[in-house]
Design a protein around this motif. Structure first.
Motif, PDB file in Angstrom:
ATOM      1  N   VAL A  14       0.576  -1.133   0.295  1.00  0.00           N
ATOM      2  CA  VAL A  14      -0.112   0.333  -0.469  1.00  0.00           C
ATOM      3  C   VAL A  14       0.885   1.521   0.248  1.00  0.00           C
ATOM      4  O   VAL A  14       1.674   1.577   0.955  1.00  0.00           O
ATOM      5  CB  VAL A  14      -1.050   0.204   1.249  1.00  0.00           C
ATOM      6  N   PHE A  15       0.529   2.150  -0.686  1.00  0.00           N
ATOM      7  CA  PHE A  15       1.293   3.528  -1.486  1.00  0.00           C
ATOM      8  C   PHE A  15       0.508   4.372  -1.084  1.00  0.00           C
ATOM      9  O   PHE A  15      -0.706   4.794  -1.628  1.00  0.00           O
ATOM     10  CB  PHE A  15       2.160   3.340  -2.517  1.00  0.00           C
ATOM     11  N   ASP A  16       1.229   5.288  -0.484  1.00  0.00           N
ATOM     12  CA  ASP A  16       0.861   6.882  -0.098  1.00  0.00           C
ATOM     13  C   ASP A  16       1.443   7.553  -1.578  1.00  0.00           C
ATOM     14  O   ASP A  16       1.956   6.192  -2.410  1.00  0.00           O
ATOM     15  CB  ASP A  16       1.366   7.501   0.687  1.00  0.00           C
ATOM     16  N   LEU A  17       0.985   8.464  -2.360  1.00  0.00           N
ATOM     17  CA  LEU A  17       1.704   9.045  -2.987  1.00  0.00           C
ATOM     18  C   LEU A  17       2.198  10.307  -3.121  1.00  0.00           C
ATOM     19  O   LEU A  17       2.904   9.831  -4.235  1.00  0.00           O
ATOM     20  CB  LEU A  17      -0.520   9.458  -4.076  1.00  0.00           C
ATOM     21  N   ASP A  18       1.029  11.525  -3.036  1.00  0.00           N
ATOM     22  CA  ASP A  18       2.187  12.814  -2.568  1.00  0.00           C
ATOM     23  C   ASP A  18       3.692  12.662  -2.074  1.00  0.00           C
ATOM     24  O   ASP A  18       2.758  11.718  -0.672  1.00  0.00           O
ATOM     25  CB  ASP A  18       1.461  13.869  -2.383  1.00  0.00           C
ATOM     26  N   LYS A 109      -1.101  -4.238  -4.745  1.00  0.00           N
ATOM     27  CA  LYS A 109      -0.540  -2.901  -4.892  1.00  0.00           C
ATOM     28  C   LYS A 109      -1.737  -2.207  -4.940  1.00  0.00           C
ATOM     29  O   LYS A 109      -2.595  -2.220  -6.167  1.00  0.00           O
ATOM     30  CB  LYS A 109       0.807  -2.923  -6.148  1.00  0.00           C
ATOM     31  N   LEU A 110      -1.899  -1.484  -3.720  1.00  0.00           N
ATOM     32  CA  LEU A 110      -3.062  -0.015  -3.556  1.00  0.00           C
ATOM     33  C   LEU A 110      -2.340   1.460  -3.721  1.00  0.00           C
ATOM     34  O   LEU A 110      -1.641   1.095  -3.339  1.00  0.00           O
ATOM     35  CB  LEU A 110      -3.810  -0.513  -2.972  1.00  0.00           C
ATOM     36  N   ILE A 111      -3.104   2.749  -3.686  1.00  0.00           N
ATOM     37  CA  ILE A 111      -2.643   3.696  -3.002  1.00  0.00           C
ATOM     38  C   ILE A 111      -3.577   4.179  -2.481  1.00  0.00           C
ATOM     39  O   ILE A 111      -4.589   4.304  -3.365  1.00  0.00           O
ATOM     40  CB  ILE A 111      -2.455   4.816  -4.425  1.00  0.00           C
ATOM     41  N   LEU A 112      -3.030   4.627  -1.329  1.00  0.00           N
ATOM     42  CA  LEU A 112      -4.186   5.449  -0.483  1.00  0.00           C
ATOM     43  C   LEU A 112      -3.740   6.726   0.206  1.00  0.00           C
ATOM     44  O   LEU A 112      -2.284   7.069  -0.134  1.00  0.00           O
ATOM     45  CB  LEU A 112      -4.041   4.325   1.211  1.00  0.00           C
ATOM     46  N   THR A 113      -4.564   7.172  -0.521  1.00  0.00           N
ATOM     47  CA  THR A 113      -3.896   9.065  -0.931  1.00  0.00           C
ATOM     48  C   THR A 113      -5.127   9.519  -0.405  1.00  0.00           C
ATOM     49  O   THR A 113      -6.230   9.433  -0.279  1.00  0.00           O
ATOM     50  CB  THR A 113      -3.676   9.775  -2.121  1.00  0.00           C
ATOM     51  N   ASN A 114      -5.118  11.421   0.211  1.00  0.00           N
ATOM     52  CA  ASN A 114      -5.313  12.397   1.040  1.00  0.00           C
ATOM     53  C   ASN A 114      -5.896  13.077  -0.017  1.00  0.00           C
ATOM     54  O   ASN A 114      -6.828  14.192  -0.044  1.00  0.00           O
ATOM     55  CB  ASN A 114      -4.812  12.902   1.876  1.00  0.00           C
ATOM     56  N   GLY A 115      -4.885  12.959  -1.376  1.00  0.00           N
ATOM     57  CA  GLY A 115      -5.902  13.498  -2.360  1.00  0.00           C
ATOM     58  C   GLY A 115      -6.837  13.104  -3.322  1.00  0.00           C
ATOM     59  O   GLY A 115      -7.180  12.395  -3.190  1.00  0.00           O
ATOM     60  N   SER A 116      -7.111  13.209  -4.444  1.00  0.00           N
ATOM     61  CA  SER A 116      -8.683  12.656  -5.530  1.00  0.00           C
ATOM     62  C   SER A 116      -7.422  11.874  -6.774  1.00  0.00           C
ATOM     63  O   SER A 116      -6.535  11.980  -6.497  1.00  0.00           O
ATOM     64  CB  SER A 116      -8.447  13.570  -5.951  1.00  0.00           C
ATOM     65  N   THR A 117      -8.569  11.043  -7.307  1.00  0.00           N
ATOM     66  CA  THR A 117      -8.241  10.021  -7.906  1.00  0.00           C
ATOM     67  C   THR A 117      -7.985  10.512  -9.176  1.00  0.00           C
ATOM     68  O   THR A 117      -7.297   9.953  -9.471  1.00  0.00           O
ATOM     69  CB  THR A 117      -9.768   8.985  -8.161  1.00  0.00           C
ATOM     70  N   ASP A 118      -8.362  12.174  -9.554  1.00  0.00           N
ATOM     71  CA  ASP A 118      -8.125  12.637 -10.878  1.00  0.00           C
ATOM     72  C   ASP A 118      -6.034  13.204 -10.877  1.00  0.00           C
ATOM     73  O   ASP A 118      -5.951  12.716 -11.383  1.00  0.00           O
ATOM     74  CB  ASP A 118      -9.089  14.070 -10.933  1.00  0.00           C
ATOM     75  N   MET A 169       3.386  -0.805   4.199  1.00  0.00           N
ATOM     76  CA  MET A 169       2.146   0.930   4.259  1.00  0.00           C
ATOM     77  C   MET A 169       4.225   1.894   3.991  1.00  0.00           C
ATOM     78  O   MET A 169       4.603   1.935   4.736  1.00  0.00           O
ATOM     79  CB  MET A 169       1.018   1.383   4.854  1.00  0.00           C
ATOM     80  N   PHE A 170       3.532   2.500   2.889  1.00  0.00           N
ATOM     81  CA  PHE A 170       4.927   3.346   2.496  1.00  0.00           C
ATOM     82  C   PHE A 170       3.893   4.691   2.790  1.00  0.00           C
ATOM     83  O   PHE A 170       3.041   5.341   1.426  1.00  0.00           O
ATOM     84  CB  PHE A 170       5.077   3.207   1.279  1.00  0.00           C
ATOM     85  N   GLU A 171       4.976   5.684   3.290  1.00  0.00           N
ATOM     86  CA  GLU A 171       4.425   6.696   3.789  1.00  0.00           C
ATOM     87  C   GLU A 171       5.258   7.714   3.684  1.00  0.00           C
ATOM     88  O   GLU A 171       6.535   7.575   4.287  1.00  0.00           O
ATOM     89  CB  GLU A 171       3.853   7.077   4.951  1.00  0.00           C
TER      90      GLU A 171
END
Length: 231
Positions: A14-18, A109-118, A169-171
């Motif tokens: 599971v990865f954060d994005l930004d 592999k999944l992404i978990l972000t506080n941002g938007s899908t766009d 989890m990667f953050e």
């Protein structure tokens, strides 16, 4: 001395994005940060300086400035997200080495972000790694409750059928790894490599020695290559 959790049993990544899937020094988030300040200033009809103080206060207290603006001032998430994520993604460059390293990891592999899908889709497209991810769990999927709220992680795990005890989890924010670690996940904190200046608050860079952080890396691609080789 703490014993860091291993990766030998991991089947979900599971990865954060930004500032996680791309280097801090790209400062892409600096653009979003500036747009947030503009939004707060315009909505509250205050100066940029006053908006900055409120923006950072809400970010720290609520997990995102958006959550604070919604709670305190009735802002609609759609309006906010559409404005703050209207940025130039061109500083991001394709990263085929990272893509190959992610592809080699065994399992989902999944992404978990506080941002938007766009926003996530735009970032992944620029990096050229979107094909490796099964899904993006964004702030809308989280019902507008950002990390580090415990219910956000729990909803993510439920929605995607993820067992935290066999997940990593990667953050880039240590505080966002507290709950994952409590749930049984192996945690990795991604920090700046020190090669270039980064635009971050001091507290955002803290926590690398915390008990809930199993591993720390300033080179995510290299780290994933080593983990994948062992797996």
């Amino acid at each position: 001395m703490k014993t860091p959790r291993p990766f030998t049993h991991i089947d979900t990544w599971v990865f954060d994005l930004d500032n996680t899937l791309y280097p801090h020094h790209v400062n892409l988030w600096q653009q979003v940060d500036a747009r947030i300040g503009e939004f707060v200033s315009a909505w509250l009809k205050i100066s940029a300086e006053e908006a900055r103080v409120i923006q950072k206060n809400y970010y720290r207290r609520y997990g995102t400035t958006m959550r604070g603006m919604m709670t305190e001032h009735g802002v609609h998430a759609d309006d906010y997200l559409a404005y703050v994520h209207r940025i130039d993604h061109s500083p991001l460059e394709p990263n085929p080495a990272m893509g190959a390293a992610i592809a080699r990891l065994p399992g989902r592999k999944l992404i978990l972000t506080n941002g938007s899908t766009d926003h996530a889709d735009a970032v992944l497209q620029r990096l050229g790694i979107g094909e490796h991810f099964e899904a993006v769990f964004d702030i809308i999927a989280a019902e507008l409750e950002p990390k580090p709220a415990p219910q956000t992680y729990q909803k993510f795990l439920r929605d995607h059928g993820v067992n935290p005890e066999t997940s990593a989890m990667f953050e880039d924010l240590a505080r966002n790894l507290v709950v994952p670690h409590q749930l049984g996940m192996t945690t990795v904190l991604v920090v700046p490599d020190g090669s270039q200046d980064v635009v971050r608050e001091d507290w955002e860079l803290e926590g690398r020695d915390a008990a809930h952080v199993d591993h720390v890396t300033d080179d995510l691609t290299g780290f994933l290559e080593k983990v994948g080789a062992k797996a």
